[in-house]
Design a protein around this motif. Structure first.
Motif, PDB file in Angstrom:
ATOM      1  N   GLU A  65       0.965  -1.131  -0.007  1.00  0.00           N
ATOM      2  CA  GLU A  65       0.117  -0.067  -0.049  1.00  0.00           C
ATOM      3  C   GLU A  65       0.879   1.206   0.020  1.00  0.00           C
ATOM      4  OE1 GLU A  65      -3.408   2.097  -0.551  1.00  0.00           O
ATOM      5  OE2 GLU A  65      -3.189  -0.063  -0.508  1.00  0.00           O
ATOM      6  N   ALA A  66       2.073   1.416   0.915  1.00  0.00           N
ATOM      7  CA  ALA A  66       2.766   2.415   0.872  1.00  0.00           C
ATOM      8  C   ALA A  66       3.608   2.623  -0.573  1.00  0.00           C
ATOM      9  CB  ALA A  66       4.084   2.232   1.751  1.00  0.00           C
ATOM     10  N   HIS A  67       3.877   1.343  -1.374  1.00  0.00           N
ATOM     11  CA  HIS A  67       4.310   1.667  -2.673  1.00  0.00           C
ATOM     12  C   HIS A  67       3.269   2.354  -3.536  1.00  0.00           C
ATOM     13  CE1 HIS A  67       5.911   0.506  -6.519  1.00  0.00           C
ATOM     14  NE2 HIS A  67       4.567  -0.244  -6.890  1.00  0.00           N
ATOM     15  N   LYS A  68       1.984   1.805  -3.525  1.00  0.00           N
ATOM     16  CA  LYS A  68       0.920   2.423  -4.355  1.00  0.00           C
ATOM     17  C   LYS A  68       0.526   3.912  -4.223  1.00  0.00           C
ATOM     18  CE  LYS A  68      -2.286  -0.545  -3.690  1.00  0.00           C
ATOM     19  NZ  LYS A  68      -3.518  -1.729  -3.889  1.00  0.00           N
ATOM     20  N   GLN A  69       0.979   4.247  -3.137  1.00  0.00           N
ATOM     21  CA  GLN A  69       0.725   5.629  -2.709  1.00  0.00           C
ATOM     22  C   GLN A  69       1.909   6.520  -2.733  1.00  0.00           C
ATOM     23  OE1 GLN A  69      -2.354   6.669  -1.915  1.00  0.00           O
ATOM     24  NE2 GLN A  69      -3.005   4.460  -2.327  1.00  0.00           N
TER      25      GLN A  69
ATOM     26  N   HIS B 297       3.548   7.178  -8.696  1.00  0.00           N
ATOM     27  CA  HIS B 297       2.441   8.072  -9.378  1.00  0.00           C
ATOM     28  C   HIS B 297       3.493   8.724 -10.516  1.00  0.00           C
ATOM     29  CE1 HIS B 297      -1.176   7.621  -7.357  1.00  0.00           C
ATOM     30  NE2 HIS B 297      -0.565   7.105  -6.314  1.00  0.00           N
ATOM     31  N   ALA B 298       4.592   9.065 -10.359  1.00  0.00           N
ATOM     32  CA  ALA B 298       5.476   9.964 -11.352  1.00  0.00           C
ATOM     33  C   ALA B 298       5.854   8.737 -12.567  1.00  0.00           C
ATOM     34  CB  ALA B 298       6.543  10.483 -10.607  1.00  0.00           C
ATOM     35  N   LEU B 299       6.200   7.569 -12.040  1.00  0.00           N
ATOM     36  CA  LEU B 299       6.763   6.723 -12.954  1.00  0.00           C
ATOM     37  C   LEU B 299       6.010   5.825 -13.701  1.00  0.00           C
ATOM     38  CD1 LEU B 299      10.297   5.994 -11.129  1.00  0.00           C
ATOM     39  CD2 LEU B 299       9.852   7.493 -13.199  1.00  0.00           C
ATOM     40  N   VAL B 300       4.770   5.359 -12.961  1.00  0.00           N
ATOM     41  CA  VAL B 300       3.839   4.466 -13.458  1.00  0.00           C
ATOM     42  C   VAL B 300       2.497   5.169 -13.772  1.00  0.00           C
ATOM     43  CG1 VAL B 300       2.749   2.322 -12.956  1.00  0.00           C
ATOM     44  CG2 VAL B 300       4.974   2.627 -12.207  1.00  0.00           C
ATOM     45  N   VAL B 301       1.910   5.698 -12.881  1.00  0.00           N
ATOM     46  CA  VAL B 301       0.458   6.193 -13.047  1.00  0.00           C
ATOM     47  C   VAL B 301       0.425   7.313 -14.169  1.00  0.00           C
ATOM     48  CG1 VAL B 301      -1.416   7.370 -12.001  1.00  0.00           C
ATOM     49  CG2 VAL B 301      -0.488   5.704 -10.615  1.00  0.00           C
TER      50      VAL B 301
ATOM     51  N   PRO C  28       3.068   8.162 -16.809  1.00  0.00           N
ATOM     52  CA  PRO C  28       3.525   7.837 -18.220  1.00  0.00           C
ATOM     53  C   PRO C  28       3.190   6.301 -18.600  1.00  0.00           C
ATOM     54  CG  PRO C  28       5.209   7.850 -16.803  1.00  0.00           C
ATOM     55  CD  PRO C  28       4.134   8.119 -15.930  1.00  0.00           C
ATOM     56  N   VAL C  29       3.052   5.305 -17.568  1.00  0.00           N
ATOM     57  CA  VAL C  29       3.207   4.077 -18.221  1.00  0.00           C
ATOM     58  C   VAL C  29       1.457   3.696 -18.348  1.00  0.00           C
ATOM     59  CG1 VAL C  29       3.478   1.467 -17.534  1.00  0.00           C
ATOM     60  CG2 VAL C  29       5.244   3.298 -17.263  1.00  0.00           C
ATOM     61  N   LEU C  30       0.671   3.685 -17.378  1.00  0.00           N
ATOM     62  CA  LEU C  30      -0.646   3.246 -17.518  1.00  0.00           C
ATOM     63  C   LEU C  30      -1.454   3.589 -18.661  1.00  0.00           C
ATOM     64  CD1 LEU C  30      -1.993   3.247 -13.898  1.00  0.00           C
ATOM     65  CD2 LEU C  30      -0.960   1.522 -15.013  1.00  0.00           C
ATOM     66  N   PRO C  31      -1.235   5.014 -19.295  1.00  0.00           N
ATOM     67  CA  PRO C  31      -1.981   5.474 -20.423  1.00  0.00           C
ATOM     68  C   PRO C  31      -1.533   4.618 -21.731  1.00  0.00           C
ATOM     69  CG  PRO C  31      -1.200   7.182 -19.185  1.00  0.00           C
ATOM     70  CD  PRO C  31      -0.606   6.267 -18.599  1.00  0.00           C
ATOM     71  N   LEU C  32      -0.278   4.206 -21.588  1.00  0.00           N
ATOM     72  CA  LEU C  32       0.242   3.314 -22.859  1.00  0.00           C
ATOM     73  C   LEU C  32      -0.403   1.737 -22.819  1.00  0.00           C
ATOM     74  CD1 LEU C  32       3.875   4.411 -22.530  1.00  0.00           C
ATOM     75  CD2 LEU C  32       2.112   5.141 -23.947  1.00  0.00           C
ATOM     76  N   LEU C  33      -0.961   1.388 -21.930  1.00  0.00           N
ATOM     77  CA  LEU C  33      -1.379   0.055 -21.625  1.00  0.00           C
ATOM     78  C   LEU C  33      -2.856  -0.276 -22.467  1.00  0.00           C
ATOM     79  CD1 LEU C  33      -0.640  -0.844 -17.776  1.00  0.00           C
ATOM     80  CD2 LEU C  33       1.075  -1.040 -19.938  1.00  0.00           C
ATOM     81  N   GLU C  34      -2.645  -1.370 -23.052  1.00  0.00           N
ATOM     82  CA  GLU C  34      -3.761  -1.931 -23.711  1.00  0.00           C
ATOM     83  C   GLU C  34      -4.773  -2.621 -22.864  1.00  0.00           C
ATOM     84  OE1 GLU C  34      -4.825  -5.424 -26.973  1.00  0.00           O
ATOM     85  OE2 GLU C  34      -3.482  -3.713 -27.629  1.00  0.00           O
ATOM     86  N   ALA C  35      -3.874  -3.452 -22.048  1.00  0.00           N
ATOM     87  CA  ALA C  35      -4.649  -4.374 -21.024  1.00  0.00           C
ATOM     88  C   ALA C  35      -3.555  -4.323 -19.679  1.00  0.00           C
ATOM     89  CB  ALA C  35      -4.934  -5.636 -21.398  1.00  0.00           C
ATOM     90  N   ARG C  36      -4.369  -4.527 -18.641  1.00  0.00           N
ATOM     91  CA  ARG C  36      -3.436  -4.647 -17.199  1.00  0.00           C
ATOM     92  C   ARG C  36      -4.329  -5.586 -16.196  1.00  0.00           C
ATOM     93  NH1 ARG C  36      -3.038  -0.652 -12.543  1.00  0.00           N
ATOM     94  NH2 ARG C  36      -1.155  -1.225 -11.444  1.00  0.00           N
ATOM     95  N   ARG C  37      -3.621  -6.533 -15.895  1.00  0.00           N
ATOM     96  CA  ARG C  37      -4.230  -7.286 -14.876  1.00  0.00           C
ATOM     97  C   ARG C  37      -3.196  -7.320 -13.747  1.00  0.00           C
ATOM     98  NH1 ARG C  37      -4.736 -13.181 -16.869  1.00  0.00           N
ATOM     99  NH2 ARG C  37      -2.973 -13.536 -15.624  1.00  0.00           N
ATOM    100  N   VAL C  38      -3.959  -7.185 -12.421  1.00  0.00           N
ATOM    101  CA  VAL C  38      -3.055  -7.129 -11.331  1.00  0.00           C
ATOM    102  C   VAL C  38      -3.573  -8.358 -10.166  1.00  0.00           C
ATOM    103  CG1 VAL C  38      -2.516  -6.118  -9.329  1.00  0.00           C
ATOM    104  CG2 VAL C  38      -2.692  -4.853 -11.242  1.00  0.00           C
ATOM    105  N   GLU C  39      -2.647  -9.333  -9.984  1.00  0.00           N
ATOM    106  CA  GLU C  39      -3.339 -10.293  -8.929  1.00  0.00           C
ATOM    107  C   GLU C  39      -2.166 -10.091  -7.779  1.00  0.00           C
ATOM    108  OE1 GLU C  39      -3.480 -14.256 -10.998  1.00  0.00           O
ATOM    109  OE2 GLU C  39      -3.649 -13.219 -12.803  1.00  0.00           O
ATOM    110  N   ILE C  40      -2.770 -10.526  -6.784  1.00  0.00           N
ATOM    111  CA  ILE C  40      -2.075 -10.556  -5.464  1.00  0.00           C
ATOM    112  C   ILE C  40      -2.109 -11.881  -4.867  1.00  0.00           C
ATOM    113  CG2 ILE C  40      -1.961  -9.664  -3.002  1.00  0.00           C
ATOM    114  CD1 ILE C  40      -3.328  -7.075  -4.093  1.00  0.00           C
ATOM    115  N   PHE C  41      -0.641 -12.477  -4.542  1.00  0.00           N
ATOM    116  CA  PHE C  41      -0.564 -13.858  -4.227  1.00  0.00           C
ATOM    117  C   PHE C  41       0.091 -13.573  -2.793  1.00  0.00           C
ATOM    118  CE2 PHE C  41      -0.673 -14.185  -8.496  1.00  0.00           C
ATOM    119  CZ  PHE C  41      -1.257 -15.182  -8.977  1.00  0.00           C
ATOM    120  N   ARG C  42      -0.175 -14.619  -1.922  1.00  0.00           N
ATOM    121  CA  ARG C  42       0.317 -14.810  -0.599  1.00  0.00           C
ATOM    122  C   ARG C  42       1.187 -16.013  -0.604  1.00  0.00           C
ATOM    123  NH1 ARG C  42      -4.491 -12.538   1.089  1.00  0.00           N
ATOM    124  NH2 ARG C  42      -4.528 -10.379   1.734  1.00  0.00           N
ATOM    125  N   GLN C  43       2.246 -16.028   0.241  1.00  0.00           N
ATOM    126  CA  GLN C  43       3.210 -17.036   0.443  1.00  0.00           C
ATOM    127  C   GLN C  43       2.671 -17.886   1.549  1.00  0.00           C
ATOM    128  OE1 GLN C  43       7.076 -16.332   1.026  1.00  0.00           O
ATOM    129  NE2 GLN C  43       7.689 -18.010  -0.276  1.00  0.00           N
TER     130      GLN C  43
END
Length: 84
Positions: free
Chosen positions: A54-58, A63-67, A69-84
């Protein structure tokens, strides 16, 4: 994730993102490019716990490097969270 456009624009967007600064709670990350679909990337990020994720996402650099410049270039995005 799959990018709408290949080439220099995508590389510029990813350049800063892949070299993001070390942050507390980030245990590491790996980036893989699709063999048959070079516009596709798999990013595996590992975080100490949900609070670190959560700290990373905030964070400002996310926001400067991903949200921005990168997200607008994506045709598709899938986020999955796994636990060990």
């Amino acid at each position: 994730m799959h990018f709408l456009s290949a080439g220099a624009r995508r590389q510029r967007a990813l350049g800063g993102w892949i070299r993001h600064p070390a942050e507390p709670g980030c245990l590491g990350y790996e980036v893989y490019r699709g063999v048959e679909a070079p516009g596709s990337l798999l990013l595996i990020e590992r975080y100490r716990d949900e609070a670190a994720l959560e700290a990373h996402k905030q964070s400002g650099h996310y926001h400067a490097l991903v949200v921005g410049p990168v997200l607008p270039l994506l045709e598709a995005r899938r986020v999955e969270i796994f636990r060990q």
